[in-house]
Design a protein around this motif. Structure first.
Motif, PDB file in Angstrom:
ATOM      1  N   THR A 140       0.070  -3.502  -8.415  1.00 23.48           N
ATOM      2  CA  THR A 140      -1.329  -3.562  -8.303  1.00 23.48           C
ATOM      3  C   THR A 140      -1.607  -4.197  -9.778  1.00 23.48           C
ATOM      4  O   THR A 140      -0.598  -4.331 -10.525  1.00 23.48           O
ATOM      5  N   ARG A 146       2.268  -1.173  -5.015  1.00 24.12           N
ATOM      6  CA  ARG A 146       1.069  -0.907  -4.057  1.00 24.12           C
ATOM      7  C   ARG A 146       1.297   0.043  -2.893  1.00 24.12           C
ATOM      8  O   ARG A 146       2.587   0.205  -2.733  1.00 24.12           O
ATOM      9  N   ARG A 147       0.232   1.001  -2.655  1.00 21.24           N
ATOM     10  CA  ARG A 147       0.523   2.079  -1.949  1.00 21.24           C
ATOM     11  C   ARG A 147       1.152   1.782  -0.415  1.00 21.24           C
ATOM     12  O   ARG A 147       1.803   2.704   0.185  1.00 21.24           O
ATOM     13  N   ASP A 148       0.577   0.652   0.087  1.00 23.28           N
ATOM     14  CA  ASP A 148       0.869   0.243   1.392  1.00 23.28           C
ATOM     15  C   ASP A 148       2.546  -0.094   1.361  1.00 23.28           C
ATOM     16  O   ASP A 148       3.143  -0.398   2.633  1.00 23.28           O
ATOM     17  N   LEU A 149       3.198  -0.358   0.362  1.00 21.82           N
ATOM     18  CA  LEU A 149       4.425  -0.550   0.140  1.00 21.82           C
ATOM     19  C   LEU A 149       5.641   0.496  -0.099  1.00 21.82           C
ATOM     20  O   LEU A 149       6.752   0.265  -0.468  1.00 21.82           O
ATOM     21  N   THR A 150       5.148   1.503  -0.221  1.00 21.52           N
ATOM     22  CA  THR A 150       5.752   2.989  -0.953  1.00 21.52           C
ATOM     23  C   THR A 150       5.209   4.116  -0.222  1.00 21.52           C
ATOM     24  O   THR A 150       4.183   4.031   0.530  1.00 21.52           O
ATOM     25  N   ASP A 151       6.212   5.020   0.047  1.00 18.27           N
ATOM     26  CA  ASP A 151       5.738   6.568   0.660  1.00 18.27           C
ATOM     27  C   ASP A 151       5.675   7.502  -0.518  1.00 18.27           C
ATOM     28  O   ASP A 151       4.918   8.407  -0.252  1.00 18.27           O
ATOM     29  N   ASN A 157       9.022   1.271   0.894  1.00 18.98           N
ATOM     30  CA  ASN A 157       9.231   1.389   2.199  1.00 18.98           C
ATOM     31  C   ASN A 157       9.550   0.201   3.039  1.00 18.98           C
ATOM     32  O   ASN A 157      10.044  -0.880   2.295  1.00 18.98           O
ATOM     33  N   ALA A 159       7.981  -2.021   4.707  1.00 20.05           N
ATOM     34  CA  ALA A 159       6.839  -3.187   4.084  1.00 20.05           C
ATOM     35  C   ALA A 159       7.367  -3.629   2.880  1.00 20.05           C
ATOM     36  O   ALA A 159       7.045  -4.779   2.272  1.00 20.05           O
ATOM     37  N   GLY A 160       7.715  -2.920   1.929  1.00 24.61           N
ATOM     38  CA  GLY A 160       8.076  -3.164   0.594  1.00 24.61           C
ATOM     39  C   GLY A 160       9.398  -4.098   0.424  1.00 24.61           C
ATOM     40  O   GLY A 160       9.262  -4.997  -0.349  1.00 24.61           O
TER      41      GLY A 160
END
Length: 177
Positions: A140, A146-151, A157, A159-160
């Motif tokens: 970011t 970025r939160r959509d790329l990690t849990d 994750n 996607a990351g």
């Protein structure tokens, strides 16, 4: 040969098809610091044709207690010397961005990660190691993952890993899919 910590270990599992297609092998050990990776570096890279090193986040996270930035740099320099002495091309990945949200938020690691990555850029620019910069694909504006790329704020994750894979393949001279 990919050597590092849990991020490296998971990469070979989550993106197993890419690793198999390109003949990549992972030697990631969850929770390891740069000193621990350094201790096993020669053994784990003995059959390698090249090395991708990714480490430093567990030092910053104080997994084994506080580690000065200088000690992280010294461990990376030592691993670089070992790789070059063995005739192995070395690629060093920047430390993945993180603010450790939900994990160790009190450490506020963004500034240390940026500083270590700045040092890595200089180290690679001054010598034969290649740098692969994962930050632009993951960070970011504030320097967090970025939160959509990690849990969990630190580990990628699926996607990351998919986001950094083309960056890694280009840096290693492989063709992205």
């Amino acid at each position: 040969m990919f050597i590092g910590d849990s991020i490296t270990a998971a990469w070979g599992v989550v993106r197993a098809e890419t690793f198999a297609r390109h003949g990549f092998v992972t030697r990631g050990v969850p929770g390891e610091t740069s000193a621990q990776i350094r201790a096993r570096f020669l053994r784990d890279t003995a059959d390698a044709r090249g090395v991708h090193l990714l480490c430093g986040i567990n030092d910053i996270a104080e997994i084994g207690g506080p580690v000065p930035d200088r000690a992280i740099a010294q461990n990376i320099i030592a691993m670089g010397r070992m790789a070059f002495a063995a005739g192995l091309p070395l690629t060093i990945g920047t430390v993945m961005p993180s603010d450790f949200w939900g994990w160790r938020p009190e450490l506020r690691p963004v500034a240390r990660i940026r500083a270590l990555n700045g040092w890595l850029r200089g180290y690679c620019a001054a010598g034969p190691a290649r740098l692969v910069d994962y930050g632009p694909a993951l960070a970011t504006a504030e320097g967090a993952l970025r939160r959509d790329l990690t849990d969990d704020g630190i580990h990628l994750n699926g996607a990351g890993y998919a986001a950094v894979e083309p960056v890694m393949l280009r840096a290693l001279g492989a063709v992205p899919d």
